[in-house]
Each structure stands twice: as C-alpha cells, then as structure tokens.
Design a protein around this motif. Structure first.
Motif, PDB file in Angstrom:
ATOM      1  N   GLY A   1       2.893   8.728   0.898  1.00 32.30           N
ATOM      2  CA  GLY A   1       3.560   8.220  -0.287  1.00 32.30           C
ATOM      3  C   GLY A   1       4.342   6.933  -0.132  1.00 32.30           C
ATOM      4  N   TYR A   2       4.066   6.162   0.942  1.00 35.08           N
ATOM      5  CA  TYR A   2       4.735   4.863   1.059  1.00 35.08           C
ATOM      6  C   TYR A   2       3.717   3.723   1.207  1.00 35.08           C
ATOM      7  CZ  TYR A   2       4.365   5.814   6.168  1.00 35.08           C
ATOM      8  OH  TYR A   2       3.929   6.123   7.438  1.00 35.08           O
ATOM      9  N   TYR A   3       2.577   3.908   0.553  1.00 33.45           N
ATOM     10  CA  TYR A   3       1.482   2.928   0.646  1.00 33.45           C
ATOM     11  C   TYR A   3       1.926   1.529   0.243  1.00 33.45           C
ATOM     12  CZ  TYR A   3      -3.007   0.672  -0.339  1.00 33.45           C
ATOM     13  OH  TYR A   3      -4.065  -0.211  -0.374  1.00 33.45           O
ATOM     14  N   ASN A   4       2.604   1.403  -0.871  1.00 29.52           N
ATOM     15  CA  ASN A   4       3.001   0.071  -1.345  1.00 29.52           C
ATOM     16  C   ASN A   4       3.947  -0.622  -0.367  1.00 29.52           C
ATOM     17  OD1 ASN A   4       1.472   0.278  -3.684  1.00 29.52           O
ATOM     18  ND2 ASN A   4       3.144   1.162  -4.879  1.00 29.52           N
ATOM     19  N   ASP A   5       4.862   0.138   0.211  1.00 27.14           N
ATOM     20  CA  ASP A   5       5.807  -0.441   1.175  1.00 27.14           C
ATOM     21  C   ASP A   5       5.085  -0.968   2.414  1.00 27.14           C
ATOM     22  OD1 ASP A   5       8.311   0.041  -0.167  1.00 27.14           O
ATOM     23  OD2 ASP A   5       8.045   2.167   0.263  1.00 27.14           O
ATOM     24  N   VAL A   6       4.184  -0.160   2.947  1.00 22.67           N
ATOM     25  CA  VAL A   6       3.511  -0.572   4.182  1.00 22.67           C
ATOM     26  C   VAL A   6       2.549  -1.725   3.931  1.00 22.67           C
ATOM     27  CG1 VAL A   6       1.569   1.065   4.090  1.00 22.67           C
ATOM     28  CG2 VAL A   6       2.428   0.294   6.295  1.00 22.67           C
ATOM     29  N   VAL A   7       1.889  -1.726   2.777  1.00 18.70           N
ATOM     30  CA  VAL A   7       0.978  -2.816   2.455  1.00 18.70           C
ATOM     31  C   VAL A   7       1.741  -4.120   2.254  1.00 18.70           C
ATOM     32  CG1 VAL A   7      -0.557  -3.703   0.661  1.00 18.70           C
ATOM     33  CG2 VAL A   7      -0.921  -1.422   1.577  1.00 18.70           C
ATOM     34  N   ASP A   8       2.878  -4.053   1.584  1.00 15.34           N
ATOM     35  CA  ASP A   8       3.687  -5.263   1.391  1.00 15.34           C
ATOM     36  C   ASP A   8       4.120  -5.855   2.722  1.00 15.34           C
ATOM     37  OD1 ASP A   8       3.492  -5.114  -1.338  1.00 15.34           O
ATOM     38  OD2 ASP A   8       5.441  -4.158  -1.640  1.00 15.34           O
ATOM     39  N   PHE A   9       4.562  -4.999   3.633  1.00 13.88           N
ATOM     40  CA  PHE A   9       5.006  -5.487   4.944  1.00 13.88           C
ATOM     41  C   PHE A   9       3.844  -6.089   5.724  1.00 13.88           C
ATOM     42  CE2 PHE A   9       5.569  -4.935   9.498  1.00 13.88           C
ATOM     43  CZ  PHE A   9       6.774  -5.592   9.712  1.00 13.88           C
ATOM     44  N   MET A  10       2.731  -5.353   5.782  1.00 14.57           N
ATOM     45  CA  MET A  10       1.606  -5.808   6.601  1.00 14.57           C
ATOM     46  C   MET A  10       0.935  -7.048   6.021  1.00 14.57           C
ATOM     47  SD  MET A  10      -0.213  -2.485   8.251  1.00 14.57           S
ATOM     48  CE  MET A  10      -1.049  -3.565   9.401  1.00 14.57           C
ATOM     49  N   ARG A  11       0.947  -7.187   4.709  1.00 14.16           N
ATOM     50  CA  ARG A  11       0.373  -8.388   4.109  1.00 14.16           C
ATOM     51  C   ARG A  11       1.121  -9.628   4.602  1.00 14.16           C
ATOM     52  NH1 ARG A  11       1.510  -7.518  -0.935  1.00 14.16           N
ATOM     53  NH2 ARG A  11      -0.435  -6.429  -1.469  1.00 14.16           N
ATOM     54  N   ASN A  12       2.433  -9.559   4.595  1.00 14.22           N
ATOM     55  CA  ASN A  12       3.231 -10.698   5.060  1.00 14.22           C
ATOM     56  C   ASN A  12       3.130 -10.873   6.570  1.00 14.22           C
ATOM     57  OD1 ASN A  12       4.161 -11.230   2.440  1.00 14.22           O
ATOM     58  ND2 ASN A  12       5.868  -9.800   2.655  1.00 14.22           N
ATOM     59  N   PHE A  13       3.153  -9.751   7.284  1.00 14.38           N
ATOM     60  CA  PHE A  13       3.122  -9.777   8.748  1.00 14.38           C
ATOM     61  C   PHE A  13       1.824 -10.389   9.273  1.00 14.38           C
ATOM     62  CE2 PHE A  13       2.254  -7.483  12.789  1.00 14.38           C
ATOM     63  CZ  PHE A  13       3.357  -7.907  13.517  1.00 14.38           C
ATOM     64  N   LEU A  14       0.687  -9.940   8.705  1.00 10.32           N
ATOM     65  CA  LEU A  14      -0.604 -10.418   9.189  1.00 10.32           C
ATOM     66  C   LEU A  14      -0.974 -11.784   8.627  1.00 10.32           C
ATOM     67  CD1 LEU A  14      -2.706  -7.114   9.055  1.00 10.32           C
ATOM     68  CD2 LEU A  14      -1.657  -8.183  11.050  1.00 10.32           C
ATOM     69  N   SER A  15      -0.718 -11.999   7.352  1.00  8.31           N
ATOM     70  CA  SER A  15      -1.110 -13.272   6.747  1.00  8.31           C
ATOM     71  C   SER A  15      -0.391 -14.445   7.393  1.00  8.31           C
ATOM     72  CB  SER A  15      -0.815 -13.250   5.240  1.00  8.31           C
ATOM     73  OG  SER A  15      -1.626 -12.309   4.591  1.00  8.31           O
ATOM     74  N   GLY A  16       0.885 -14.261   7.718  1.00  9.26           N
ATOM     75  CA  GLY A  16       1.619 -15.345   8.347  1.00  9.26           C
ATOM     76  C   GLY A  16       1.007 -15.771   9.662  1.00  9.26           C
ATOM     77  N   ALA A  17       0.480 -14.789  10.415  1.00  6.32           N
ATOM     78  CA  ALA A  17      -0.069 -15.097  11.737  1.00  6.32           C
ATOM     79  C   ALA A  17      -1.535 -15.500  11.709  1.00  6.32           C
ATOM     80  CB  ALA A  17       0.096 -13.886  12.652  1.00  6.32           C
ATOM     81  N   LEU A  18      -2.284 -14.996  10.714  1.00  6.55           N
ATOM     82  CA  LEU A  18      -3.732 -15.191  10.722  1.00  6.55           C
ATOM     83  C   LEU A  18      -4.228 -16.213   9.708  1.00  6.55           C
ATOM     84  CD1 LEU A  18      -4.772 -11.417  11.039  1.00  6.55           C
ATOM     85  CD2 LEU A  18      -4.449 -13.089  12.872  1.00  6.55           C
ATOM     86  N   LYS A  19      -3.377 -16.592   8.761  1.00  9.04           N
ATOM     87  CA  LYS A  19      -3.785 -17.560   7.739  1.00  9.04           C
ATOM     88  C   LYS A  19      -3.062 -18.889   7.971  1.00  9.04           C
ATOM     89  CE  LYS A  19      -3.595 -18.443   2.770  1.00  9.04           C
ATOM     90  NZ  LYS A  19      -3.043 -17.993   1.469  1.00  9.04           N
ATOM     91  N   ASP A  20      -3.847 -19.949   8.124  1.00  2.63           N
ATOM     92  CA  ASP A  20      -3.293 -21.299   8.283  1.00  2.63           C
ATOM     93  C   ASP A  20      -2.277 -21.390   9.411  1.00  2.63           C
ATOM     94  OD1 ASP A  20      -4.811 -22.066   6.075  1.00  2.63           O
ATOM     95  OD2 ASP A  20      -3.217 -21.531   4.673  1.00  2.63           O
ATOM     96  N   ASN A  21      -2.508 -20.634  10.474  1.00  4.65           N
ATOM     97  CA  ASN A  21      -1.622 -20.685  11.645  1.00  4.65           C
ATOM     98  C   ASN A  21      -2.229 -21.644  12.665  1.00  4.65           C
ATOM     99  OD1 ASN A  21       0.052 -20.276  13.824  1.00  4.65           O
ATOM    100  ND2 ASN A  21      -0.404 -18.089  14.055  1.00  4.65           N
ATOM    101  N   ILE A  22      -1.647 -22.813  12.809  1.00  2.00           N
ATOM    102  CA  ILE A  22      -2.221 -23.831  13.695  1.00  2.00           C
ATOM    103  C   ILE A  22      -2.102 -23.445  15.164  1.00  2.00           C
ATOM    104  CG2 ILE A  22      -1.830 -25.690  12.028  1.00  2.00           C
ATOM    105  CD1 ILE A  22       0.622 -26.484  13.687  1.00  2.00           C
ATOM    106  N   SER A  23      -1.318 -22.403  15.454  1.00  2.00           N
ATOM    107  CA  SER A  23      -1.176 -21.950  16.836  1.00  2.00           C
ATOM    108  C   SER A  23      -2.217 -20.898  17.222  1.00  2.00           C
ATOM    109  CB  SER A  23       0.229 -21.362  17.059  1.00  2.00           C
ATOM    110  OG  SER A  23       1.224 -22.339  16.864  1.00  2.00           O
ATOM    111  N   LEU A  24      -3.041 -20.505  16.272  1.00  4.23           N
ATOM    112  CA  LEU A  24      -3.997 -19.418  16.512  1.00  4.23           C
ATOM    113  C   LEU A  24      -5.322 -19.941  17.037  1.00  4.23           C
ATOM    114  CD1 LEU A  24      -4.640 -16.348  16.126  1.00  4.23           C
ATOM    115  CD2 LEU A  24      -5.555 -16.978  13.875  1.00  4.23           C
ATOM    116  N   LYS A  25      -5.775 -19.383  18.171  1.00  3.23           N
ATOM    117  CA  LYS A  25      -7.118 -19.635  18.685  1.00  3.23           C
ATOM    118  C   LYS A  25      -8.109 -18.675  18.042  1.00  3.23           C
ATOM    119  CE  LYS A  25     -10.353 -21.192  21.490  1.00  3.23           C
ATOM    120  NZ  LYS A  25     -10.869 -22.570  21.388  1.00  3.23           N
TER     121      LYS A  25
ATOM    122  N   TRP B   1       8.675   5.759   4.921  1.00  2.00           N
ATOM    123  CA  TRP B   1       8.645   4.335   5.221  1.00  2.00           C
ATOM    124  C   TRP B   1       9.774   3.925   6.176  1.00  2.00           C
ATOM    125  CZ3 TRP B   1       6.356   0.260   6.322  1.00  2.00           C
ATOM    126  CH2 TRP B   1       6.960  -0.989   6.275  1.00  2.00           C
ATOM    127  N   GLU B   2      10.934   4.547   6.058  1.00  2.00           N
ATOM    128  CA  GLU B   2      12.043   4.179   6.936  1.00  2.00           C
ATOM    129  C   GLU B   2      11.678   4.391   8.409  1.00  2.00           C
ATOM    130  OE1 GLU B   2      12.322   6.050   4.201  1.00  2.00           O
ATOM    131  OE2 GLU B   2      13.307   4.487   2.972  1.00  2.00           O
TER     132      GLU B   2
END
Length: 461
Positions: free
Chosen positions: A191-215, A106-107
C-alpha cells in the motif's frame, strides 16, 4: 579428475571463482555489454536466471580498484578477446541491490533505501580524503553516510556520487542496480506504491537521464515496470526481456551447457529421456527422475495436487482400496479425483491415454515404499501401461491398462474397459509379476471418457 563443487546458493562471482566452484561461463556477456550502443540497459528475467551473478561478474570486471582481479577471468572466454582487456578494471563503479527493500510500510522502506545508499557512500569514502570534493559537498556526503540527509538529497544521491567519482577518477562511471523492482512490488502489495515510485523516479532519473558522468547503467529485475512510472522521460533506456534475442544466452542455462555439465559429472544417464515416440509430428518422451531430491519434489507437488482435490483421508482410502483389491471403493474415489482435478481440455490431444496414464502415475507415487511402480515396460508379448510390483511378494501385484472411449456408438465404457482387460490377458502382461514371485495378481482395465471412468477387474490367485 576432481569434480568442482556446485555453487548452490552462491551468487557472488568472486566467491564462486575463489572457491573453485563449477561455473557456467557467461563471461562474453561482458563483451556484449561493451559493444551495446545503449547507454542504459534494463534486463528483466525470472527468478533463478543468474541475474545477480551476472551483475556481480560485471562489477568485478569493470570496477577500478587497487585489488588485482585479473585472475578471476583468466580461464574464461572473455580473456581470449584481447581487445576488451583495456576495459578491465578501468571504471569507477556504483553497485546497488534493492533485494532487501520489502518492508511493510513506506517509513521502513525509505529507511532501508537510506541504509543502502549510505553503505555505497561509505564504500567510496576515500573521496573525503582529498580535494576532489568541496567543503559543502563533504558535509552533504557525510550526512548521507550517517543517514541524516533530507529526502531531496537522497533522491539526488546516485547522480551526485557518480559526479564525484568521475571528478576523482577522471573517468565516467558504470552504475549497476540489481533487483530494481523489489521495492516497487513491495510497495504495491503493502500500500505504499505511490511513495516508492515517486522516490525511485527521482532517484533513478537523476542518475540515468542526461547524466554526463555516466558511462553505462545496467538494471536487472523480474518485472518490466512501465516507463510511465519510474522511467518517465528516460529516452536512453533499452529493454531486453526474456523474449528478446539479444543477451538471452547469458541468462539461464542453455541445452548444450546442461549437456556439458552432465558429461563432466558422469550424469549422462540421469535429468534423461528413457524412451521417445513421435505421434503425428509430436514428440512424446518418458523422462527418468535423476535423484531422490527431485523425486521427493515431484511426490510433494503431486500429493498436494491430489490432496487439494479430495480430503486427506480419502487419498489414503483410495490407495488402500487399490492395493487391497477393493475396486468398487477405488473406482468411486478415482471418479471423484477426475471430477475435481482433470480438465476436459487435458484429454483432447493426439494421445489422450497418455494424460490418464500420467494422472494415475502421479497418484501412485505415494506407494513407492510398498511398491515398485513401473510404466510402459515390456512383459509377455507387449508393453503394459502401469504395473505395481509389491516389495513383499506376499502382497497383491497389480497391472493396469488404459483405454479412452472414442465415440464408438456400439460400445459403452464398460465394454471399452473390458477390451483393456482382454488386452492384458492376450498380451500376457502379468508375466513380469509371475517372474517376480507374485502369486496374487489383480488385473485392471480402465476406460475413460472425459471425466468419467469405468474399471473392470480380474483377480488371479
């Protein structure tokens, strides 16, 4: 007419057009994206289906830039849809590819994430040269560019960049993400599935969910990762897989597109059906191998198949025993092949002889240097199953006929094999070998029942 070169290994749309490479026009994919009501689209497809090329095309069409990119599309189908030209070059655009996030821990994977984010921030560093960003925002922007920002800010980096771009361009942002699932696959394997999923969930959700700047947001990958993992709560996501009719014709190559390509390159007589026969509603075809590269691929696959079933020295011995006429050894080793490689289910269809036929043909590809291997060709008064025509006329010529025992109570396999041998004689299948100057001919009748085989032979000098 000069033929365009093929863009083998090229997945950048602009590079293909600029180098005048052959391009299968998928540009109406742009129209479908514009017309789609979905705010965020996930388009999972297998490898080699043109995902990266399509994402690249969308980028060059939609992205607002000082570079004139109209010429890239002037001869394509999208250029004939005038009402869509107003979307060309209109939107600020974020483009990310995660194809290289496949590290062993993961590092290192997180370091690669930071590098990818930093590169996209650098691509838009013109945002620092004016008053679009406040002082603290510029400081954070710089930290992300030099990969010094804390994790929480990298998780928000995609959402923040879209907000900055909308503020500067006065236009909502398109976000394109290619191979979104590669880091997740790597995390699962290493063996770092949980780490990568946690990061990507926050990374993608912030940009794709309720983002008023998104077309619009468009993601491609091989797998559809469950909503519960990285798309949790993303209620504006629409998934169009390989099984979905919508968008399907824009990925991969359609039959009519293959036909057009073959016509343009004078290959209509090749990737070709040599003969076809319909048996009880099912169509069976003999296909011609189009070139040496594909022939080599088939040979390699088939020989690996056989070599995984018996030892290498036994493969060589089986083929050597056939072409020297030592049929007792051939029959023994061939029986071993069948036991190790051929499933009972393979021979339960409408025309089981075809399965054995294909099996034997696959085995014989290794003899191509010494023999011309022919199948289902006319000779004498009928069509033989397989013929080995020696390239040296002094060597043994071989003709084979296959028959499957069909539960006949009054005949054993030896009798069925004899019937096959008698058919060779009756139909004068050896005639082609005689016409080729062969004076030493081996005729073989092969009878099958499941994984059992019996061979009857006749030698003609």
């Amino acid at each position: 007419m000069k033929r365009k070169r093929l863009p083998i290994g090229i997945s950048d749309f602009k590079e293909i057009i600029d180098n005048d490479c052959y391009y299968v026009d998928k540009s109406l994919f742009i129209k479908e994206i514009i017309d789609s009501d979905a705010k965020v689209l996930l388009l999972p497809r297998p490898r080699r289906f043109g995902k990266t090329l399509n994402i690249s095309m969308l980028r060059y069409y939609f992205e607002k830039t000082d570079e004139d990119r109209n010429y890239l599309f002037k001869d394509l189908a999208i250029s004939k849809s005038k009402e869509y030209q107003k979307y060309q070059g209109k939107f600020p655009l974020i483009y990310l590819t995660f194809k290289d996030v496949r590290q062993e821990n993961w590092e290192k994977a997180y370091m690669m994430f930071k590098k990818i984010i930093a590169e996209e921030y650098k691509r838009h560093n013109y945002l620092l040269a004016n008053d679009a960003l406040e002082s603290l925002e510029k400081d954070l922007y710089t930290k992300i560019m030099i990969m010094k920002a804390d994790t929480i800010f990298n998780e928000d980096a995609l959402k923040d960049l879209s907000r900055y771009l909308e503020r500067y361009h006065k236009e909502k942002v398109i976000i394109l993400i290619d191979e979104y699932d590669t880091p997740i696959q790597s995390g699962y394997i290493n063996g770092y599935y949980n780490d990568v999923v946690d990061f990507m969930r926050n990374f993608l959700s912030g940009a794709l969910k309720d983002n008023i700047s998104l077309k619009k947001g468009i993601l491609t990958g091989i797998l559809r990762v469950a909503k519960e993992s990285i798309f949790s709560g993303l209620n504006n996501l629409s998934v169009y897989s390989l099984l979905s009719e919508k968008f399907n014709k824009y990925f991969g190559i359609l039959e009519e597109e293959v036909g057009k390509f073959l016509q343009e390159y004078d290959l209509e007589d090749h990737l070709k059906v040599e003969s076809e026969e319909r048996i009880r509603g099912r169509l069976y075809c003999d296909l011609k191998i189009p070139n040496q590269e594909v022939l080599y691929l088939y040979e390699d696959i088939i020989m690996n198949w056989f070599k995984s079933s018996i030892k290498n020295k036994e493969v060589d011995l089986l083929l050597e025993s056939l072409i020297t006429g030592d049929i007792e050894i051939f029959e023994e080793l061939f029986q071993k092949f069948l036991l190790n490689s051929l499933s009972f289910f393979d021979t339960d269809g409408e025309a089981p002889e075809r399965v054995y036929h294909a099996f034997v043909l696959g085995m014989l590809v290794y003899l191509n240097e010494k023999y011309e291997v022919k199948s289902n060709r006319e000779s004498g008064y009928g069509r033989y199953d397989v013929m080995l025509i020696p390239r040296d006329q002094n060597k043994l010529g071989i003709v084979m006929e296959f028959k499957k025992a069909r539960g006949l109570k009054d005949k054993n396999l030896a009798d069925v094999a004899q019937d096959a041998l008698d058919q060779i004689e009756k139909k004068k299948y050896r005639q082609e070998l005689l016409d080729r100057g062969c004076k030493d001919i081996l005729e073989l009748g092969l009878a099958f029942a499941g994984k059992e085989v019996v061979v009857q032979q006749r030698r003609i000098h």
